[in-house]
Design an enzyme around this catalytic site. Sequence first.
Site, mmCIF file in Angstrom:
data_model
loop_
_atom_site.group_PDB
_atom_site.id
_atom_site.type_symbol
_atom_site.label_atom_id
_atom_site.label_comp_id
_atom_site.label_asym_id
_atom_site.label_seq_id
_atom_site.Cartn_x
_atom_site.Cartn_y
_atom_site.Cartn_z
ATOM 1 N N LYS A 178 19.469 9.210 2.779
ATOM 2 C CA LYS A 178 18.488 10.302 2.921
ATOM 3 C C LYS A 178 19.079 11.403 3.792
ATOM 4 O O LYS A 178 19.154 11.280 5.010
ATOM 5 C CB LYS A 178 17.177 9.832 3.549
ATOM 6 C CG LYS A 178 16.106 10.928 3.390
ATOM 7 C CD LYS A 178 14.939 10.800 4.335
ATOM 8 C CE LYS A 178 15.117 11.548 5.630
ATOM 9 N NZ LYS A 178 15.263 13.008 5.529
ATOM 10 N N GLY A 230 20.524 11.825 14.878
ATOM 11 C CA GLY A 230 19.423 12.772 15.042
ATOM 12 C C GLY A 230 18.966 12.789 16.480
ATOM 13 O O GLY A 230 19.748 12.489 17.387
ATOM 14 N N SER A 231 17.692 13.118 16.679
ATOM 15 C CA SER A 231 17.204 13.294 18.047
ATOM 16 C C SER A 231 17.038 11.955 18.751
ATOM 17 O O SER A 231 16.848 10.908 18.118
ATOM 18 C CB SER A 231 15.868 14.026 18.028
ATOM 19 O OG SER A 231 14.861 13.154 17.562
ATOM 20 N N GLY A 235 15.384 8.554 17.383
ATOM 21 C CA GLY A 235 16.271 7.392 17.508
ATOM 22 C C GLY A 235 15.602 6.232 18.242
ATOM 23 O O GLY A 235 15.827 5.066 17.906
ATOM 24 N N GLU A 252 23.298 7.701 16.821
ATOM 25 C CA GLU A 252 24.089 8.797 17.387
ATOM 26 C C GLU A 252 23.096 9.906 17.699
ATOM 27 O O GLU A 252 22.504 10.469 16.782
ATOM 28 C CB GLU A 252 25.110 9.253 16.332
ATOM 29 C CG GLU A 252 26.303 9.930 16.888
ATOM 30 C CD GLU A 252 27.032 9.040 17.863
ATOM 31 O OE1 GLU A 252 26.987 9.372 19.058
ATOM 32 O OE2 GLU A 252 27.616 8.015 17.457
ATOM 33 N N CYS A 286 25.772 18.020 18.387
ATOM 34 C CA CYS A 286 25.520 17.031 19.456
ATOM 35 C C CYS A 286 26.557 17.233 20.541
ATOM 36 O O CYS A 286 26.330 16.904 21.697
ATOM 37 C CB CYS A 286 25.636 15.600 18.971
ATOM 38 S SG CYS A 286 25.276 15.350 17.270
ATOM 39 N N GLU A 387 18.278 18.483 26.283
ATOM 40 C CA GLU A 387 19.017 19.020 25.138
ATOM 41 C C GLU A 387 18.208 20.135 24.462
ATOM 42 O O GLU A 387 17.019 19.967 24.187
ATOM 43 C CB GLU A 387 19.299 17.918 24.118
ATOM 44 C CG GLU A 387 20.176 18.433 22.983
ATOM 45 C CD GLU A 387 20.581 17.355 21.981
ATOM 46 O OE1 GLU A 387 19.697 16.631 21.518
ATOM 47 O OE2 GLU A 387 21.784 17.278 21.670
HETATM 48 C C1 UN1 Z 1 28.265 16.837 16.171
HETATM 49 O O1 UN1 Z 1 28.514 17.297 17.276
HETATM 50 O O2 UN1 Z 1 27.094 16.850 15.757
HETATM 51 O O3 UN1 Z 1 33.615 17.067 17.210
HETATM 52 C C2 UN1 Z 1 29.346 16.319 15.306
HETATM 53 C C3 UN1 Z 1 33.101 17.916 16.504
HETATM 54 C C4 UN1 Z 1 32.932 17.658 15.031
HETATM 55 C C5 UN1 Z 1 31.786 16.735 14.785
HETATM 56 C C6 UN1 Z 1 30.605 17.052 15.635
HETATM 57 N N1 UN1 Z 1 34.143 17.121 14.486
HETATM 58 O O4 UN1 Z 1 32.694 18.944 16.972
#
Ligand code: UN1
Length: 497
Positions: A178, A230-231, A235, A252, A286, A387
């Site tokens: 999804k 996601g958030s 999570g 993550e 992220c 965040e």
């Molecule tokens: C993310 O930050 O959501 O390291 C993933 C990076 C990318 C992946 C980031 N290769 O910035």
Amino acid sequence: MTDTAKTFQNFVGGQWVAPQSGEHFDNVNPADTRDIIGRFPLSNAADVAAAVASAERGFELWRRTPAPARGDVLRRVGDILSSRKEEIADLMTREMGKPLAETRGDVQEGIDTAFYAATEGRRLFGHTVPSELKNKWAMSFRRPIGVAGIITPFNFPMAIPTWKMFPALVCGNACVFKPAEDVPHTGHVLVEIFLEAGLPPEVINLVHGKGAAGAAIVEHPKVSLVSFTGSTATGSKVGAECGRMHKRLSLEMGGKNAMIVLDDANLELALEGILWGAFGTTGQRCTATSRLILQAGIHDKFVGMLEARAKKLVLGDGRKAGTDVGPLIHANAVAKVEKYVGIGKSEGAELRLGGARATGGALDHGFFFQPTIFTGVKAGSRLEQEEIFGPVLSVIKVVNADEAFRVNNDVAYGLSSSLYTQNVNLAFRAMNELDNGITYINAPTIGAEAHLPFGGVKQTGNGHREGGWEVYEFYSETKVGYVDFSGALQRAQIDNY
Ligand code: UN1
């Protein structure tokens, strides 16, 4: 325009099908909301149940396919992604907003992940170790797990689904996928590519939709493992449900990543780093650099350099040449960033740049927000701790490296960190002492490579890593085999002592 928009389908049971819900949602270009990319299924629990039943059948076939042959499919996926890189980057920018250079990088991350996965099909190492008994062998090897529920975010519409599904598939699992409701077109194209590459149809199932579809995947008893990016709030719910149902889970989630610039740093280099880390992807990574920790000796000079450059960043449609920063993903993201600008002001931080929606001309049709910089941000304040997922940078002044390291660590998250210094001793100390899954020296907090483990500590994750060799542990179960060829009963721990 809505009337001419194409209606897309789910891929379930080896075919493209309309959702049982009968409902759809619009996929809108965040740089110009008049541009409707398509209508996508708003799937419900019945759609998910059909997808899981299909994936269970796919799994029975796929688990018996030799891993090197599974890897060959991924190699063909990598070849197709390579040949279509430019076209896919364009459609990704249209639905997600970040500039073409970034979506090209996003596709490239998928290509890198495919070729790594392809060769991993010829490794998937186990161990053979000596038995403590005579004429007995002991070994470990990997088995697939079952149906993998894959729930992915909007910010890396290609890379993150590939980080999850390519290793899941090489290990012999089947997937129910999804993609985020903001980027369903990229998910659709990726599934088309799997099929073109020869993946047996029921091994991949695509269910579009919003939170309800994701929840139905997590709650389905026949989904044995879940991978979610996601958030942190969502999570936690996913984690609680998977804990209750004893599912394997990789989370993550959020970050509040800091770049530390010490007095001895190469400031020109740090300046390029912070512009990219804080405002690349409009801060929607992220790994985005949302805190800049400056040592007092260079603080004022560096803030001046940063302000001068940040105000020249060009906002606009990511598909237009010359655009540095694209839009935020949707109206709620704009509202969230506005809320944090208000919080920063009320906490007494000084707004040095931006702080408002970017408007005028074409910008009026999209979710654009000015690159925003606050100085005088206090360690421990909400602006410094929470965040935001937008183009808002908080600058914190510190006296020395010790204080900088403390400020870096004193947040709930722990994804990535960055230190600019010429001092090799401090560089290595930072790698030991900064509480993050990734530390960059003389580079910003973004830029992870596909063949190294990716993930964070504390509230960022639950201890698993994506990427590299480690992710293959998550998507497979270790099994141990003992073969006793002595012809006699040999009791471990007893007959040999
Ligand atoms: C993310 O930050 O959501 O390291 C993933 C990076 C990318 C992946 C980031 N290769 O910035």
